[in-house]
Motif scaffolding. Structure first.
Motif, mmCIF file in Angstrom:
data_model
loop_
_atom_site.group_PDB
_atom_site.id
_atom_site.type_symbol
_atom_site.label_atom_id
_atom_site.label_comp_id
_atom_site.label_asym_id
_atom_site.label_seq_id
_atom_site.Cartn_x
_atom_site.Cartn_y
_atom_site.Cartn_z
ATOM 1 N N PHE A 161 0.823 -1.197 0.000
ATOM 2 C CA PHE A 161 0.000 0.000 0.000
ATOM 3 C C PHE A 161 0.859 1.249 0.000
ATOM 4 C CE2 PHE A 161 -2.855 -3.095 2.001
ATOM 5 C CZ PHE A 161 -3.954 -2.952 1.189
ATOM 6 N N ARG A 162 0.538 2.214 -0.854
ATOM 7 C CA ARG A 162 1.190 3.531 -0.846
ATOM 8 C C ARG A 162 0.204 4.590 -0.390
ATOM 9 N NH1 ARG A 162 6.433 4.149 -1.645
ATOM 10 N NH2 ARG A 162 6.080 6.231 -2.386
ATOM 11 N N SER A 163 -1.114 4.310 -0.512
ATOM 12 C CA SER A 163 -2.112 5.261 -0.030
ATOM 13 C C SER A 163 -3.425 4.537 0.253
ATOM 14 C CB SER A 163 -2.343 6.383 -1.048
ATOM 15 O OG SER A 163 -3.008 5.887 -2.182
ATOM 16 N N LEU A 164 -4.202 5.139 1.144
ATOM 17 C CA LEU A 164 -5.518 4.618 1.507
ATOM 18 C C LEU A 164 -6.505 5.772 1.489
ATOM 19 C CD1 LEU A 164 -4.367 2.487 4.561
ATOM 20 C CD2 LEU A 164 -5.143 1.588 2.368
ATOM 21 N N ASP A 165 -7.657 5.560 0.890
ATOM 22 C CA ASP A 165 -8.727 6.550 0.856
ATOM 23 C C ASP A 165 -9.774 6.100 1.861
ATOM 24 O OD1 ASP A 165 -11.134 7.622 -1.637
ATOM 25 O OD2 ASP A 165 -10.260 8.714 0.028
ATOM 26 N N LEU A 166 -10.076 6.944 2.847
ATOM 27 C CA LEU A 166 -10.936 6.545 3.954
ATOM 28 C C LEU A 166 -12.133 7.482 4.103
ATOM 29 C CD1 LEU A 166 -7.977 6.114 6.400
ATOM 30 C CD2 LEU A 166 -9.196 4.258 5.295
ATOM 31 N N GLN A 167 -13.240 6.898 4.555
ATOM 32 C CA GLN A 167 -14.434 7.696 4.829
ATOM 33 C C GLN A 167 -15.010 7.257 6.169
ATOM 34 O OE1 GLN A 167 -16.989 8.263 1.535
ATOM 35 N NE2 GLN A 167 -18.708 8.920 2.791
ATOM 36 N N PHE A 168 -15.389 8.242 7.005
ATOM 37 C CA PHE A 168 -15.891 7.968 8.346
ATOM 38 C C PHE A 168 -17.199 8.702 8.583
ATOM 39 C CE2 PHE A 168 -11.231 8.170 8.400
ATOM 40 C CZ PHE A 168 -10.940 6.869 8.764
#
Length: 85
Positions: free
Chosen positions: A21-28
């Protein structure tokens, strides 16, 4: 609800896969989920950042939506925060 929409939910990420993984897109949807989710995302990317000799950038895209990424502009061993305009 905390999900990694670019990849998979963080809970499903195995330790040996973390370095991919180089990036993670997150939603909360709540502040509690956000704090736990961002902590988990940074922990997931630490190995990749170490291998790349750089730091981690946490960017707030809009309320409840974040990107956590390995970033060469961030010094090794540090985590920076930014807000997208």
């Amino acid at each position: 609800m905390n999900t990694a929409t670019l990849e998979r939910p963080l809970a499903a990420v195995a330790a040996e896969e973390a370095s991919a993984f180089r990036s993670l897109d997150l939603q909360f949807s709540t502040a509690d989920e956000m704090h736990e989710g961002l902590d988990n995302a940074v922990a997931t990317l630490i190995e990749t950042a170490t291998e790349a000799s750089c730091g981690i950038l946490v960017t707030r895209l809009h309320p409840g939506r974040y990107t956590v990424a390995v970033d060469e502009t961030v010094p090794f061993g540090e985590t920076y925060e930014s807000i997208a305009a």
